[in-house]
Design a protein around this motif. Structure first.
Motif, PDB file in Angstrom:
ATOM      1  N   LEU A 194     -48.932 -11.583  27.731  1.00 58.02           N
ATOM      2  CA  LEU A 194     -49.394 -12.839  27.152  1.00 58.02           C
ATOM      3  C   LEU A 194     -50.374 -13.581  28.049  1.00 58.02           C
ATOM      4  O   LEU A 194     -51.411 -14.050  27.593  1.00 58.02           O
ATOM      5  N   ARG A 195     -50.032 -13.693  29.328  1.00 58.69           N
ATOM      6  CA  ARG A 195     -50.889 -14.484  30.220  1.00 58.69           C
ATOM      7  C   ARG A 195     -50.495 -14.222  31.658  1.00 58.69           C
ATOM      8  O   ARG A 195     -49.312 -14.088  31.976  1.00 58.69           O
ATOM      9  N   GLY A 196     -51.499 -14.146  32.548  1.00 58.73           N
ATOM     10  CA  GLY A 196     -51.228 -14.013  33.968  1.00 58.73           C
ATOM     11  C   GLY A 196     -52.131 -12.988  34.630  1.00 58.73           C
ATOM     12  O   GLY A 196     -52.968 -12.340  33.984  1.00 58.73           O
ATOM     13  N   PHE A 197     -51.959 -12.841  35.942  1.00 56.45           N
ATOM     14  CA  PHE A 197     -52.788 -11.974  36.773  1.00 56.45           C
ATOM     15  C   PHE A 197     -51.871 -11.048  37.546  1.00 56.45           C
ATOM     16  O   PHE A 197     -50.893 -11.507  38.157  1.00 56.45           O
ATOM     17  N   GLY A 198     -52.155  -9.746  37.494  1.00 53.17           N
ATOM     18  CA  GLY A 198     -51.271  -8.821  38.170  1.00 53.17           C
ATOM     19  C   GLY A 198     -51.937  -7.495  38.499  1.00 53.17           C
ATOM     20  O   GLY A 198     -53.088  -7.231  38.130  1.00 53.17           O
ATOM     21  N   VAL A 199     -51.201  -6.672  39.231  1.00 57.11           N
ATOM     22  CA  VAL A 199     -51.584  -5.297  39.530  1.00 57.11           C
ATOM     23  C   VAL A 199     -50.824  -4.404  38.573  1.00 57.11           C
ATOM     24  O   VAL A 199     -49.584  -4.459  38.508  1.00 57.11           O
ATOM     25  N   GLU A 200     -51.559  -3.589  37.819  1.00 51.20           N
ATOM     26  CA  GLU A 200     -50.939  -2.701  36.844  1.00 51.20           C
ATOM     27  C   GLU A 200     -51.203  -1.253  37.235  1.00 51.20           C
ATOM     28  O   GLU A 200     -52.295  -0.905  37.677  1.00 51.20           O
ATOM     29  N   ILE A 201     -50.180  -0.421  37.053  1.00 50.64           N
ATOM     30  CA  ILE A 201     -50.341   1.014  37.243  1.00 50.64           C
ATOM     31  C   ILE A 201     -49.730   1.714  36.046  1.00 50.64           C
ATOM     32  O   ILE A 201     -48.723   1.241  35.482  1.00 50.64           O
ATOM     33  N   MET A 202     -50.353   2.814  35.631  1.00 48.18           N
ATOM     34  CA  MET A 202     -49.897   3.512  34.433  1.00 48.18           C
ATOM     35  C   MET A 202     -50.230   4.992  34.551  1.00 48.18           C
ATOM     36  O   MET A 202     -51.092   5.391  35.345  1.00 48.18           O
ATOM     37  N   ALA A 203     -49.538   5.790  33.759  1.00 44.46           N
ATOM     38  CA  ALA A 203     -49.958   7.174  33.613  1.00 44.46           C
ATOM     39  C   ALA A 203     -51.330   7.192  32.952  1.00 44.46           C
ATOM     40  O   ALA A 203     -51.646   6.337  32.122  1.00 44.46           O
ATOM     41  N   ASN A 204     -52.145   8.164  33.319  1.00 46.77           N
ATOM     42  CA  ASN A 204     -53.543   8.192  32.896  1.00 46.77           C
ATOM     43  C   ASN A 204     -53.648   8.689  31.454  1.00 46.77           C
ATOM     44  O   ASN A 204     -53.927   9.861  31.184  1.00 46.77           O
ATOM     45  N   SER A 205     -53.412   7.774  30.509  1.00 40.01           N
ATOM     46  CA  SER A 205     -53.414   8.094  29.082  1.00 40.01           C
ATOM     47  C   SER A 205     -53.944   6.896  28.302  1.00 40.01           C
ATOM     48  O   SER A 205     -53.898   5.762  28.782  1.00 40.01           O
ATOM     49  N   ASP A 206     -54.422   7.168  27.091  1.00 39.78           N
ATOM     50  CA  ASP A 206     -54.909   6.104  26.206  1.00 39.78           C
ATOM     51  C   ASP A 206     -54.044   5.955  24.964  1.00 39.78           C
ATOM     52  O   ASP A 206     -54.471   5.341  23.984  1.00 39.78           O
ATOM     53  N   ASN A 207     -52.845   6.505  24.968  1.00 39.30           N
ATOM     54  CA  ASN A 207     -52.020   6.512  23.759  1.00 39.30           C
ATOM     55  C   ASN A 207     -51.281   5.188  23.578  1.00 39.30           C
ATOM     56  O   ASN A 207     -50.331   4.881  24.298  1.00 39.30           O
ATOM     57  N   VAL A 208     -51.754   4.402  22.602  1.00 37.34           N
ATOM     58  CA  VAL A 208     -51.197   3.095  22.273  1.00 37.34           C
ATOM     59  C   VAL A 208     -50.977   3.042  20.767  1.00 37.34           C
ATOM     60  O   VAL A 208     -51.898   3.314  19.997  1.00 37.34           O
ATOM     61  N   LEU A 209     -49.770   2.694  20.335  1.00 35.11           N
ATOM     62  CA  LEU A 209     -49.503   2.435  18.924  1.00 35.11           C
ATOM     63  C   LEU A 209     -49.283   0.940  18.777  1.00 35.11           C
ATOM     64  O   LEU A 209     -48.365   0.369  19.366  1.00 35.11           O
ATOM     65  N   ARG A 210     -50.156   0.305  18.005  1.00 41.25           N
ATOM     66  CA  ARG A 210     -50.145  -1.154  17.901  1.00 41.25           C
ATOM     67  C   ARG A 210     -49.246  -1.611  16.754  1.00 41.25           C
ATOM     68  O   ARG A 210     -49.237  -1.021  15.676  1.00 41.25           O
ATOM     69  N   CYS A 211     -48.507  -2.706  17.026  1.00 47.24           N
ATOM     70  CA  CYS A 211     -47.610  -3.291  16.025  1.00 47.24           C
ATOM     71  C   CYS A 211     -48.222  -4.531  15.385  1.00 47.24           C
ATOM     72  O   CYS A 211     -47.772  -4.952  14.315  1.00 47.24           O
ATOM     73  N   GLY A 212     -49.185  -5.154  16.047  1.00 42.73           N
ATOM     74  CA  GLY A 212     -49.749  -6.394  15.541  1.00 42.73           C
ATOM     75  C   GLY A 212     -50.480  -7.138  16.629  1.00 42.73           C
ATOM     76  O   GLY A 212     -50.676  -6.639  17.738  1.00 42.73           O
ATOM     77  N   LEU A 213     -50.908  -8.359  16.308  1.00 41.56           N
ATOM     78  CA  LEU A 213     -51.670  -9.213  17.210  1.00 41.56           C
ATOM     79  C   LEU A 213     -52.985  -8.537  17.591  1.00 41.56           C
ATOM     80  O   LEU A 213     -53.433  -8.612  18.740  1.00 41.56           O
ATOM     81  N   THR A 214     -53.583  -7.867  16.615  1.00 35.65           N
ATOM     82  CA  THR A 214     -54.812  -7.131  16.867  1.00 35.65           C
ATOM     83  C   THR A 214     -55.533  -6.866  15.551  1.00 35.65           C
ATOM     84  O   THR A 214     -54.877  -6.692  14.514  1.00 35.65           O
ATOM     85  N   PRO A 215     -56.863  -6.804  15.577  1.00 36.82           N
ATOM     86  CA  PRO A 215     -57.597  -6.376  14.387  1.00 36.82           C
ATOM     87  C   PRO A 215     -57.687  -4.864  14.274  1.00 36.82           C
ATOM     88  O   PRO A 215     -58.216  -4.343  13.283  1.00 36.82           O
ATOM     89  N   PRO A 253     -38.766   5.497  36.661  1.00 36.38           N
ATOM     90  CA  PRO A 253     -38.549   6.920  36.392  1.00 36.38           C
ATOM     91  C   PRO A 253     -39.843   7.723  36.281  1.00 36.38           C
ATOM     92  O   PRO A 253     -39.789   8.951  36.177  1.00 36.38           O
ATOM     93  N   ALA A 254     -40.996   7.063  36.289  1.00 37.19           N
ATOM     94  CA  ALA A 254     -42.263   7.764  36.061  1.00 37.19           C
ATOM     95  C   ALA A 254     -42.560   8.741  37.200  1.00 37.19           C
ATOM     96  O   ALA A 254     -42.428   8.399  38.375  1.00 37.19           O
ATOM     97  N   GLU A 255     -42.972   9.937  36.841  1.00 34.21           N
ATOM     98  CA  GLU A 255     -43.382  10.929  37.835  1.00 34.21           C
ATOM     99  C   GLU A 255     -44.855  10.778  38.204  1.00 34.21           C
ATOM    100  O   GLU A 255     -45.273  11.176  39.288  1.00 34.21           O
ATOM    101  N   GLU A 256     -45.646  10.205  37.285  1.00 34.40           N
ATOM    102  CA  GLU A 256     -47.095  10.151  37.494  1.00 34.40           C
ATOM    103  C   GLU A 256     -47.526   9.140  38.539  1.00 34.40           C
ATOM    104  O   GLU A 256     -48.620   9.252  39.100  1.00 34.40           O
ATOM    105  N   PHE A 257     -46.693   8.142  38.812  1.00 35.35           N
ATOM    106  CA  PHE A 257     -47.130   7.101  39.748  1.00 35.35           C
ATOM    107  C   PHE A 257     -45.960   6.532  40.533  1.00 35.35           C
ATOM    108  O   PHE A 257     -44.802   6.618  40.134  1.00 35.35           O
ATOM    109  N   ARG A 258     -46.338   5.933  41.640  1.00 32.79           N
ATOM    110  CA  ARG A 258     -45.410   5.178  42.485  1.00 32.79           C
ATOM    111  C   ARG A 258     -46.209   4.030  43.075  1.00 32.79           C
ATOM    112  O   ARG A 258     -47.259   4.240  43.686  1.00 32.79           O
ATOM    113  N   LEU A 259     -45.734   2.806  42.891  1.00 37.80           N
ATOM    114  CA  LEU A 259     -46.429   1.626  43.405  1.00 37.80           C
ATOM    115  C   LEU A 259     -45.574   0.975  44.483  1.00 37.80           C
ATOM    116  O   LEU A 259     -44.372   0.755  44.297  1.00 37.80           O
TER     117      LEU A 259
END
Length: 399
Positions: free
Chosen positions: A266-287, A323-329
């Protein structure tokens, strides 16, 4: 080790000031939502080893085992399996879920078989990988994550006093198990008549805004839902969001987002890490496209407490375990005069400074200073020393 030149992504929900303030640059007046650090093909980082700028993706392609290490290429192939970001949100992101590995693989294969172009607006699966994520707050950070218990969600809806929400509250109270109730209401909200749902959203938003100013356990959440409706008037995702936990992170806390768990920043500033993928299924709040049947197949409807993490400190390194194997922060908060810290080799690393300063020193004596917002890539075979007074995040591969 190489200094990274990174790309800012100007998504509409981004802050105009947070990333420039960290980098010490002048705001452009345009949103600066994300700063990407990694080898994602959409905006790979660049580096220069003396022959001119090249992308990190090209560097890895030229020598995967040397840059990533044989253990990483053996497990994930010749690709950096994580993407590190600075994320600065001034407005809500879409309400979304991510598939698990089997769902991503089968969904991608199905769309490939059916010939759906990768850039088609109705394409759901961009690749065959899952996308676990972790966001670590640099400032107070607000989001939604995981379904509330059905009875709690029913009480929240009832408290709004909106007649058109009462059938949903009745289902949440009556249906068993709770996962069936949540599935039924979630489905009904997303498939409702758009005009009727828009009226429900308006009434619910007005009630939420009014009640947010009164004492109560849901005051902060109600203020967030009213804000969602201002940004996305009439969107059924506003009602779907009311089924979810409202989460407020303090700086240094993190939120882990696993497969099938609906969430939105919703709001804020942070450091994000994720597995290198573009797979997103949207539920709403988007066109953008909402694939309701696939969304319902992927979403886990069990009530889920938000996975808020506090770092576990070992020998000066604070790690966010997932539990993610792809990353460790992990994070280092270093004081003036503190002894240098060895960062062991064996896996690729991206080192990001977010406060103060840092100095990376290679075994051959080469030095690389980092200021806030600056980052470096360290190949798997290189051992470095970290020194300097500042806050530094270290991203690497867990498995």
């Amino acid at each position: 080790m190489d200094r990274l030149d990174n790309t800012v992504r100007p998504y509409a929900w981004g802050s105009t000031t947070a990333i420039p303030a960290l980098l010490g640059t002048e705001p452009t007046g345009e949103p600066q939502a994300e700063l990407w650090m990694g080898a994602h093909p959409g905006a790979p980082s660049r580096l220069d080893r003396g022959a001119g700028p090249v992308t990190l993706a090209d560097v890895i392609d030229a020598d995967p085992d040397g840059e990533l290490g044989e253990a990483v290429t053996g497990r994930f192939g010749p690709r950096l399996p994580f993407l590190l970001k600075l994320l600065a949100a001034d407005a809500p992101l879409s309400l979304q879920v991510h598939p698990d590995p089997a769902q991503a693989e089968s969904g991608f294969a199905d769309e490939e078989r059916r010939g759906v172009p990768l850039d088609a607006p109705h394409r759901t699966y961009k690749d065959a990988h899952h996308k676990p994520e972790l966001i670590c707050a640099l400032t107070p950070f607000e989001g939604l994550c995981g379904f509330r218990p059905a009875a709690e969600a029913a009480a929240l809806l009832d408290g709004l006093g909106v007649d058109s929400l009462k059938p949903y509250a009745d289902i949440l109270r009556a249906a068993t198990p709770a996962s069936d109730a949540l599935r039924e209401v979630f489905t009904a909200v997303l498939t409702a008549d758009p005009e009727a749902m828009a009226g429900t959203v308006r009434a619910a938003a007005e009630a939420a805004g009014r009640l947010a100013g009164e004492p109560g356990p849901h005051a902060a959440a109600l203020a967030a839902y009213a804000s969602l409706a201002r940004h996305h008037p009439g969107d059924p995702g506003v009602i779907a969001a009311m089924l979810l936990h409202h989460v407020q992170l303090r700086p240094g806390e993190a939120l882990h987002l696993g497969a099938g768990v609906p969430h939105a920043y919703l709001r804020g500033f942070g450091v994000e890490i994720m597995a290198n993928s573009d797979n997103v299924l949207r539920c709403g709040l988007t066109p953008k496209h909402v694939d309701v049947p696939e969304l319902l197949r992927v979403t886990r409807f069990e009530p889920t407490a938000p996975a808020v993490l506090r770092p576990e400190a070992v020998d000066g390194e604070e790690t966010y375990e997932t539990p993610a194997e792809e990353f460790r922060l992990s994070r280092f908060v270093r004081a003036e005069g503190e002894a240098p810290r060895r960062l062991p080799p064996g896996r690729p690393q991206i080192v990001l400074c977010t406060a103060g300063s840092a100095l990376l020193t290679a075994g051959d004596g080469r030095e690389l200073p980092l200021r806030p917002g600056e980052s470096a890539f360290v190949p798997a075979g290189e051992e470095i020393q970290l020194s300097g007074p500042g806050t530094v995040f270290r991203a690497t591969v867990a498995a």
